[in-house]
Motif scaffolding. Structure first.
Motif, short mmCIF file in Angstrom:
data_model
loop_
_atom_site.label_atom_id
_atom_site.label_comp_id
_atom_site.label_asym_id
_atom_site.label_seq_id
_atom_site.Cartn_x
_atom_site.Cartn_y
_atom_site.Cartn_z
N MET A 1 1.12 -1.48 -0.13
CA MET A 1 -0.22 -0.21 -0.10
C MET A 1 0.62 1.17 -0.18
O MET A 1 0.58 2.63 -1.10
CB MET A 1 -0.75 0.27 1.68
N ASP B 1 -1.76 2.80 -3.31
CA ASP B 1 -2.99 3.44 -3.36
C ASP B 1 -2.30 4.52 -2.75
O ASP B 1 -2.14 5.02 -1.26
CB ASP B 1 -4.14 2.81 -2.43
N PHE C 1 -5.27 5.94 0.63
CA PHE C 1 -4.21 5.04 1.24
C PHE C 1 -2.46 5.78 2.04
O PHE C 1 -3.17 6.03 3.59
CB PHE C 1 -4.08 3.82 1.54
#
Length: 111
Positions: free
Chosen positions: A30, A36, A39
């Motif tokens: 992540m 992302d 995130f």
């Protein structure tokens, strides 16, 4: 000063690093360049909120505080990524201490 709150003590930071350690594969993905971006932004907002909660009111109103917080928040996410990318060479407790020392140097030395 930073670290006066139990939530942001080395123990609180240790718990954060322990969580990252326990879910290292997830965080590694992540927080990577292919991860992302939303995130990473959520983590930044969380750290910013925690830091603001432990700052003395007088320090919150200093002109450079926003700059200092931005630097520390971005640096914190960078520290998480570095730690994961380097196979977590330090324990969560060591990382908490290092992180708190770095943030304290910045926040406790206003211009």
């Amino acid at each position: 000063s930073l670290g006066d709150s139990a939530e942001d003590s080395p123990d609180g930071l240790t718990k954060m690093f322990e969580h990252i350690h326990a879910h290292a594969r997830f965080y590694r993905v992540m927080l990577s360049q292919n991860g992302d971006p939303a995130f990473g932004e959520r983590i930044r907002r969380y750290i910013d909120k925690r830091l603001r909660s432990v700052l003395p009111a007088a320090q919150r109103s200093q002109p450079l505080t926003e700059l200092y917080l931005s630097f520390i928040v971005s640096g914190s996410v960078g520290v998480f990524g570095w730690w994961l990318e380097h196979s977590m060479p330090y324990t969560p407790a060591e990382m908490a201490t290092i992180s708190q020392q770095l943030a304290s140097v910045i926040l406790n030395n206003p211009r």
